[in-house]
Write a protein that holds these residues in place. Structure first.
Motif, PDB file in Angstrom:
ATOM      1  N   ARG A 117      27.746   2.719  47.127  1.00  0.00           N
ATOM      2  CA  ARG A 117      28.249   3.021  48.472  1.00  0.00           C
ATOM      3  C   ARG A 117      28.769   4.454  48.502  1.00  0.00           C
ATOM      4  N   ALA A 173      29.935   8.102  50.583  1.00  0.00           N
ATOM      5  CA  ALA A 173      30.518   8.726  51.767  1.00  0.00           C
ATOM      6  C   ALA A 173      30.144  10.204  51.760  1.00  0.00           C
ATOM      7  N   ASP A 225      24.133  14.804  59.555  1.00  0.00           N
ATOM      8  CA  ASP A 225      23.346  13.804  60.295  1.00  0.00           C
ATOM      9  C   ASP A 225      21.946  13.665  59.702  1.00  0.00           C
ATOM     10  N   THR A 269      22.153  11.942  56.350  1.00  0.00           N
ATOM     11  CA  THR A 269      22.373  10.505  56.512  1.00  0.00           C
ATOM     12  C   THR A 269      21.056   9.789  56.799  1.00  0.00           C
ATOM     13  N   SER A 305      19.455   7.088  54.206  1.00  0.00           N
ATOM     14  CA  SER A 305      19.353   5.708  54.702  1.00  0.00           C
ATOM     15  C   SER A 305      17.995   5.092  54.406  1.00  0.00           C
ATOM     16  N   GLU A 351      23.977   2.447  49.948  1.00  0.00           N
ATOM     17  CA  GLU A 351      24.715   2.113  51.175  1.00  0.00           C
ATOM     18  C   GLU A 351      25.577   3.301  51.580  1.00  0.00           C
ATOM     19  N   LEU A 352      25.664   3.575  52.865  1.00  0.00           N
ATOM     20  CA  LEU A 352      26.430   4.710  53.358  1.00  0.00           C
ATOM     21  C   LEU A 352      27.632   4.241  54.162  1.00  0.00           C
ATOM     22  N   VAL A 353      28.728   4.974  54.029  1.00  0.00           N
ATOM     23  CA  VAL A 353      29.917   4.705  54.839  1.00  0.00           C
ATOM     24  C   VAL A 353      29.605   5.083  56.282  1.00  0.00           C
ATOM     25  N   GLU A 354      29.982   4.216  57.209  1.00  0.00           N
ATOM     26  CA  GLU A 354      29.685   4.422  58.617  1.00  0.00           C
ATOM     27  C   GLU A 354      30.414   5.641  59.164  1.00  0.00           C
ATOM     28  N   ARG A 355      29.797   6.273  60.170  1.00  0.00           N
ATOM     29  CA  ARG A 355      30.359   7.479  60.769  1.00  0.00           C
ATOM     30  C   ARG A 355      31.740   7.225  61.348  1.00  0.00           C
ATOM     31  N   GLU A 356      31.942   6.065  61.955  1.00  0.00           N
ATOM     32  CA  GLU A 356      33.241   5.757  62.551  1.00  0.00           C
ATOM     33  C   GLU A 356      34.347   5.761  61.500  1.00  0.00           C
ATOM     34  N   GLN A 357      34.057   5.213  60.320  1.00  0.00           N
ATOM     35  CA  GLN A 357      35.053   5.211  59.252  1.00  0.00           C
ATOM     36  C   GLN A 357      35.362   6.623  58.781  1.00  0.00           C
TER      37      GLN A 357
END
Length: 284
Positions: free
Chosen positions: A65, A67, A81, A84, A88, A94-100
């Motif tokens: 995972r 970031a 972007d 990412t 992906s 697995e990538l940490v979501e943009r919101e996080q």
């Protein structure tokens, strides 16, 4: 048990306080002698010595995972972007979501996050994002040239695994930088597929010569040794300040959470013997 060096170029290996490795649990001393015209056998012998003193460890959690953290200037370039999107496509990652990421970006101090002694900050960020690895991107200027600085960290241990810089002349370089970063992720994951097994600090070698003609070997030898060690799977080479911070974290917070990687500090001294004719030099 003494390590065995399968190195035909080594003149001799004897227990004297010349080139020595100090580990946290084991403190052996050895001396190696080589011609000053070719330091490769000397560095190779040290690499084999260091690695043979550390027993193999079991696999730890893989770098799954990630970031991708970038400064505002890098974000404005569009690089994160596109990176990412590229990463992906790898189903094993697995990538940490943009919101996080956005939730913690305002509180981040990029200049300090990648410093050698900020092991605790990287650990805390990893816990917050539930990430195993951090890729920190920032622009910097060196000698009038703009560069993309890339630092990859193990977020479970708080240590820096890789650092590099790529030329950035403008928007036309973005796609190439994306490929450089994606390749770096693949290479780091491959190198540490079984986790970090050894953490090794290599400070500058110390000269025993009275004169300073060969002081340049202090950093040349340590840099060559570091580069050689980093070519081995599971070996993380760190600065001495980072090694101290890691040990403190191990003692305070990490001792019960993870298997402790083998931690070592390579301390070496050297002396250059010059023959009477002045043409023959030997590093001891």
């Amino acid at each position: 048990m003494k390590p065995v060096l399968n190195n035909d170029t080594a003149d001799k290996l004897r227990p004297l306080p010349r080139a020595w490795l100090q580990a946290i649990d084991v403190v052996p001393s050895y001396a190696l002698g080589f011609a000053a015209t070719d330091l490769k056998p000397f560095i190779l012998a040290l690499v084999l010595l260091v690695l043979s003193l550390a027993a193999a460890k079991g696999e730890e959690q893989r770098l799954q995972r990630w970031a991708v953290i970038a400064t505002g200037e890098v974000v404005a370039s569009g690089l994160p972007d596109l990176l990412t999107v590229e990463l992906s496509q790898n189903e094993s990652l697995e990538l940490v979501e943009r919101e996080q990421l956005q939730a913690v970006m305002s509180e981040l101090q990029f200049s300090t996050l990648v410093r050698a002694d900020q092991v605790g900050s990287r650990l805390q960020l990893g816990r917050t994002l539930k990430a195993n690895a951090l890729m920190v991107l920032s622009f910097e200027r060196t000698d009038g040239k703009q560069l993309l600085r890339v630092v990859v960290c193990d977020a479970d241990l708080g240590i820096r695994l890789w650092e590099g810089r790529f030329a950035y002349r403008g928007k036309d370089d973005i796609e190439q930088l994306v490929q450089h970063c994606a390749t770096t992720v693949d290479e780091v994951r491959q190198r540490f597929a079984g986790g970090v097994q050894h953490i090794i600090a290599v400070p500058a070698f110390l000269s025993e010569d009275f004169e300073h003609h060969f002081d340049y070997l202090q950093t040349r030898c340590s840099d060559q040794l570091s580069s050689s060690l980093m070519a081995h799977a599971g070996v993380a080479v760190v600065e001495i300040e980072e090694a101290r911070a890691i040990r403190l974290e191990f003692e305070n917070t990490l001792s019960g959470a993870l298997d402790r990687p083998i931690s070592s500090v390579v301390k070496a001294t050297y002396r250059v013997d010059v023959s009477d004719k002045g043409s023959q030099r030997r590093v001891n």
